[in-house]
Enzyme design. Structure first.
Site, mmCIF file in Angstrom:
data_model
loop_
_atom_site.group_PDB
_atom_site.id
_atom_site.type_symbol
_atom_site.label_atom_id
_atom_site.label_comp_id
_atom_site.label_asym_id
_atom_site.label_seq_id
_atom_site.Cartn_x
_atom_site.Cartn_y
_atom_site.Cartn_z
ATOM 1 N N LYS A 184 7.638 21.185 10.068
ATOM 2 C CA LYS A 184 7.663 22.414 10.855
ATOM 3 C C LYS A 184 6.606 22.335 11.945
ATOM 4 O O LYS A 184 5.409 22.328 11.651
ATOM 5 C CB LYS A 184 7.403 23.655 10.005
ATOM 6 C CG LYS A 184 7.710 24.957 10.787
ATOM 7 C CD LYS A 184 7.052 26.175 10.198
ATOM 8 C CE LYS A 184 5.669 26.421 10.738
ATOM 9 N NZ LYS A 184 5.628 26.790 12.193
ATOM 10 N N GLU A 258 -6.103 18.704 6.920
ATOM 11 C CA GLU A 258 -7.005 18.361 8.030
ATOM 12 C C GLU A 258 -7.213 19.643 8.808
ATOM 13 O O GLU A 258 -6.310 20.126 9.478
ATOM 14 C CB GLU A 258 -6.384 17.247 8.886
ATOM 15 C CG GLU A 258 -7.394 16.566 9.786
ATOM 16 C CD GLU A 258 -7.416 17.154 11.177
ATOM 17 O OE1 GLU A 258 -8.310 18.008 11.430
ATOM 18 O OE2 GLU A 258 -6.567 16.796 11.998
ATOM 19 N N CYS A 292 -9.743 19.692 16.920
ATOM 20 C CA CYS A 292 -10.477 20.048 15.701
ATOM 21 C C CYS A 292 -11.774 19.256 15.573
ATOM 22 O O CYS A 292 -12.752 19.739 15.002
ATOM 23 C CB CYS A 292 -9.598 19.873 14.478
ATOM 24 S SG CYS A 292 -8.690 18.325 14.437
ATOM 25 N N GLU A 389 -15.797 27.923 14.860
ATOM 26 C CA GLU A 389 -14.981 27.046 15.700
ATOM 27 C C GLU A 389 -14.337 27.876 16.810
ATOM 28 O O GLU A 389 -13.553 28.792 16.548
ATOM 29 C CB GLU A 389 -13.895 26.368 14.863
ATOM 30 C CG GLU A 389 -13.081 25.369 15.670
ATOM 31 C CD GLU A 389 -12.011 24.683 14.839
ATOM 32 O OE1 GLU A 389 -11.767 23.489 15.081
ATOM 33 O OE2 GLU A 389 -11.421 25.342 13.968
#
Length: 478
Positions: A184, A258, A292, A389
């Site tokens: 997906k 991850e 990331c 983040e």
């Protein structure tokens, strides 16, 4: 009079890719409408124009995709590794042949500069398929037993920042090891995955080996929870990763995550300034900081902080922000209005908490989602911009005096995905790398990727490794 180095646009034509007005789900080797007929629109972040209409999968479609993958698994897993390798090699070559088309498509749907999709994303996509094709008939020599077996059906949910590359990271090792896939893609960037479905057909891949369903978060959640899925692989936010871990807990499903990061780029006083500045810029402004493992925290030794910042600001003044299809563009559009709002809010929080904000003078386009490259000085470890983040082109600058202080500040984060070390002393690099709690540590460079190297994190950056020999383990019953 025009100078020899005056800027002139170098636009890449969008006409090289033919985007259909609508796309269905790719299940059992065919495109089909969703069972309930629902659709959603995908837009270009740089212009806010609708690119296409895409099928919104539902429960019935998830069931059909998993069933197709399960049916295909028996024959696919029974093929000799050398036969599976032929399909992977074929896919890799077709990706190379269609790389210009795919690069333009990725830029249109994601907003990142064409230079990055053309020169970084697409070569790496092909390299991953070539690399894992080479492993397909050598699994008994990978260190996971003499005859490791595939797990079965792999559910893979990927993010919007590297849509095609994350697809390659997931699908290539899964197919090489004999698993079948239901993937997906992210809701905002479904097009390159759907083009990849066409590449699978072009390569003659057996029906049901790769299935691609598009839709929102609940579709991914239903896929992950499906009782006939044996393996779950997710790349995305830490919050969603935690939810997936809770869903999978207590089942026999194998899981790799991850997740987010808050990477530290550590600069010592003996680092070459010009080379370091280029690495810092690449570390945080590549893909608009929507990475990331971005080096979003710059830790500079006090004695060279002023010199480095002066050079860094001078370099940021040369970055070109604008049309991502222009080959001269350095920083493209933010992927969505939602992501732009989050970046804006965190940048405003940095100002409100007393950090000093600076951006070079640059004119942003009037339509689309844009954020100027930004750096903050006077940042403390308590500031939100040093802890959370941001996932945007925002750099927080902190200073340190000793190597131990640098390590303490670098590790003072719930994340542990990446770090960079800039120094001319090899012994210092090795000592620092052994103390940093980061899955990837780059020395005198940043954001360098290779299919032969494992990638992954510690702590809230997830677990498991993708890439290299280590990336095979997640798809094998060992």
């Amino acid at each position: 009079m025009m100078s020899a180095f005056e800027y002139a646009p170098a636009p890449q034509s969008a006409s090289v890719v033919d985007v259909a007005p609508s796309y269905g789900l790719f299940i059992d080797g065919e495109f089909r409408e969703s069972a309930d007929g629902k659709v959603f629109k995908t837009v270009s972040p740089s212009t806010e124009e609708v690119l296409s209409e895409v099928a919104q999968a539902g429960s019935e479609d998830v069931q059909a995709a998993v069933k197709a993958a399960r049916r295909a698994f028996e024959k696919w897993s029974a093929l000799p590794g050398a036969e599976r390798a032929k399909y992977l090699f074929r896919i890799a070559r077709i990706v190379q042949e269609r790389s210009r088309e795919l690069a333009v498509l990725e830029t249109l749907d994601n907003g990142k500069p064409i230079r990055e999709t053309r020169d970084a994303d697409l070569p790496l996509v092909a390299a991953h398929f070539f690399y894992y094709a080479g492993w397909a008939d050598k699994l008994g020599h990978a260190g996971y037993g003499p005859d490791p077996k595939p797990l079965g059906v792999a559910a893979q949910v990927i993010p919007w920042n590297f849509p095609l590359l994350m697809l390659a990271w997931k699908i290539a090792p899964a197919l090489a090891t004999g698993n079948t896939v239901v993937l997906k893609p992210a809701e905002t960037t479904p097009l390159s995955a759907l083009f990849f479905a066409d590449i699978c057909r072009q390569a003659g891949l057996p029906r049901g080996v790769v299935n691609i369903i598009t839709g929102d978060g609940p579709v991914g959640a239903e896929l992950v929870a499906h009782e006939d899925v044996n393996k779950v692989a997710f790349t995305g936010s830490t919050a969603v990763g935690k939810e997936i871990a809770r869903t999978v807990a207590g089942t026999r499903k194998k899981l790799t995550l991850e997740l987010g990061g808050k990477g530290a780029n550590i600069v010592f006083d003996d680092a070459p300034i010009d080379q370091t500045v280029e690495g810092v810029v690449n570390g945080i402004f590549f893909n608009q900081g929507q990475v990331c493992c971005a080096g979003s925290r710059l830790l500079v030794q006090e004695s060279v902080a002023d010199e480095l910042l002066e050079s860094l600001k001078r370099r940021l003044g040369t970055l070109r922000v604008g049309d991502p299809l222009d080959k001269n563009t350095d920083i493209g559009a933010i992927n969505s209005a939602e992501q732009l709002a989050r970046i804006t809010a965190l940048a405003e929080a940095g100002e409100a908490e007393g950090a000093d904000r600076w951006s070079p003078a640059c004119e942003l386009p009037s339509s689309g989602y844009w954020f100027a490259p930004t750096l903050f000085t006077g940042v403390s470890q308590a500031h939100r911009i040093a802890r959370e983040e941001i996932f945007g082109p925002v750099l927080s600058v902190l200073t340190f005096r000793t190597p131990d202080e640098a390590v303490a500040k670098a590790n003072n984060t719930p994340y542990g995905l990446s770090a960079g070390i800039w120094t001319e002393k090899g012994s210092r690099i090795l000592k620092m790398a052994s103390k940093l709690r980061a899955g990837v540590v780059w020395s005198n460079t940043f954001n360098k990727f290779d299919p032969t190297s494992p990638f992954g994190g510690y702590k809230e950056s997830g677990f498991g490794r993708e890439g290299g020999r280590h990336g095979l383990e997640a798809y094998l019953d060992v």
